[in-house]
Motif scaffolding. Sequence first.
Motif, mmCIF file in Angstrom:
data_model
loop_
_atom_site.group_PDB
_atom_site.id
_atom_site.type_symbol
_atom_site.label_atom_id
_atom_site.label_comp_id
_atom_site.label_asym_id
_atom_site.label_seq_id
_atom_site.Cartn_x
_atom_site.Cartn_y
_atom_site.Cartn_z
ATOM 1 N N PRO A 34 0.833 -1.197 0.000
ATOM 2 C CA PRO A 34 0.000 0.000 0.000
ATOM 3 C C PRO A 34 0.869 1.249 0.000
ATOM 4 O O PRO A 34 1.818 1.370 0.753
ATOM 5 N N GLY A 35 0.535 2.195 -0.849
ATOM 6 C CA GLY A 35 1.279 3.439 -0.907
ATOM 7 C C GLY A 35 2.360 3.458 -1.960
ATOM 8 O O GLY A 35 2.939 4.495 -2.228
ATOM 9 N N THR A 36 2.666 2.320 -2.581
ATOM 10 C CA THR A 36 3.702 2.289 -3.598
ATOM 11 C C THR A 36 3.187 2.914 -4.887
ATOM 12 O O THR A 36 2.071 2.650 -5.307
ATOM 13 N N LEU A 37 4.005 3.731 -5.517
ATOM 14 C CA LEU A 37 3.621 4.360 -6.768
ATOM 15 C C LEU A 37 3.767 3.346 -7.893
ATOM 16 O O LEU A 37 4.862 2.961 -8.274
ATOM 17 N N VAL A 38 2.629 2.869 -8.437
ATOM 18 C CA VAL A 38 2.649 1.827 -9.451
ATOM 19 C C VAL A 38 2.907 2.427 -10.827
ATOM 20 O O VAL A 38 3.802 2.021 -11.548
ATOM 21 N N ASP A 39 2.102 3.388 -11.249
ATOM 22 C CA ASP A 39 2.261 4.094 -12.505
ATOM 23 C C ASP A 39 2.261 5.580 -12.199
ATOM 24 O O ASP A 39 1.770 6.006 -11.163
ATOM 25 N N MET A 40 2.797 6.367 -13.149
ATOM 26 C CA MET A 40 2.779 7.802 -12.942
ATOM 27 C C MET A 40 1.417 8.333 -13.376
ATOM 28 O O MET A 40 1.254 8.940 -14.423
ATOM 29 N N ASP A 41 0.419 8.031 -12.576
ATOM 30 C CA ASP A 41 -0.939 8.494 -12.826
ATOM 31 C C ASP A 41 -1.035 9.975 -12.468
ATOM 32 O O ASP A 41 -0.504 10.400 -11.437
ATOM 33 N N PRO A 42 -1.705 10.802 -13.276
ATOM 34 C CA PRO A 42 -1.782 12.239 -12.984
ATOM 35 C C PRO A 42 -2.380 12.557 -11.617
ATOM 36 O O PRO A 42 -1.917 13.476 -10.938
ATOM 37 N N VAL A 43 -3.399 11.802 -11.211
ATOM 38 C CA VAL A 43 -4.031 12.078 -9.919
ATOM 39 C C VAL A 43 -3.043 11.825 -8.786
ATOM 40 O O VAL A 43 -2.916 12.625 -7.853
ATOM 41 N N ILE A 44 -2.324 10.719 -8.872
ATOM 42 C CA ILE A 44 -1.337 10.404 -7.846
ATOM 43 C C ILE A 44 -0.238 11.461 -7.824
ATOM 44 O O ILE A 44 0.178 11.928 -6.760
#
Length: 373
Positions: A34-44
């Motif tokens: 949990p909390g790991t950045l999976v893709d560079m999603d704009p919202v994240i």
Amino acid sequence: MSIKSLAVPTQLLPGFDRNAVAEGVATEDFPHDPGTLVDMDPVIALRQIAYYKDRARDDPRRVMAYRNAADVIEALTEQQREKHGAANSWQSLPRIGPKTARVIAQAWAGQEPDVLVELRESAEDLGGGDIRAALRGDLHVHSNWSDGSAPIEEMMIAARDLGHEYCALTDHSPRLRVANGLSPERLREQLDVIDEIRELVAPMRILTGIEVDILEDGSLDQEDELLERLDIVVASVHSKLAMDEAAMTRRMLKAVANPHTDVLGHCTGRLVTGGRGVRPESKFDAEKVFGLCRDAGTAVEINSRPERRDPPTRLLTLAMEIGCLFSIDTDSHAPGQLEFLGYGAQRALDAGLEPERIVNTWAVEDLLAWARA
């Protein structure tokens, strides 16, 4: 949590399975912590930027620009995102300006936005050493139900991803209208909302709470029945801070003596820096107030907000000498401010405060037993 692995609200991650994460189970679509950045999603990306800016004490209006942009993009359908991504027309959307549009475009292209890289690389260790490491939670946190900037869910997920074992939600009480204080009805509604998200933030435990105003006569600004239901009650003075010393002493003594009071919040009310300007300390007989805190088992808050640094060092030393318990709290109003614990822990470390006298170094059952006593 290290700065290089900054956590984000996990419900925003691709493939997020609310139930699986609540149970601590990885899924095929969500095999990451949990909390790991999976893709560079704009919202994240936008929410991470807001987090770092809050942590760095940036202008709240600038922070909200990124938070608002994240809300706008999150509300789009995948088809709408594809359309704006292909045309690079993000700025045509409401509440999207040139800076946030650039972040969105870079993230959409699979790049880590320049501003996010810069913020992450410039983030500093906030200190606290062994005391920060010993802290298990935070007993003074606000949400957008009162004057915070983020929803309860986002605040609690951020606290969990910081490694907290527990976190108390302590929004303001009714009399503080300027901070959208909670009426009894709204507080009851909030308690129901907390129950609904407990599994989401497991294994962290949400503690129900309030930052209740100490009224001019020393009474607490909420119904006794509700205060009795709460896990943690932080009692603070927010009005008539310049009243004379004798009256303020009587006011604070009555509040500390109230059996519902667990923590005496930012005891002097001072402001030493920041956008709200400078405010002098309230005057009260500190020996009497701290003496009653010791006798009643009420913790004196070490408020970690940089603009407060409350109590001042001389009063922190006095409270230690008198034998008080303490609670190191962030008084956070945004997810990134949850890391302010380092500031308060550093003050405790510099003062030589023993960790066992800090109630939020205790296991949750010990903490709750103390609060109920």
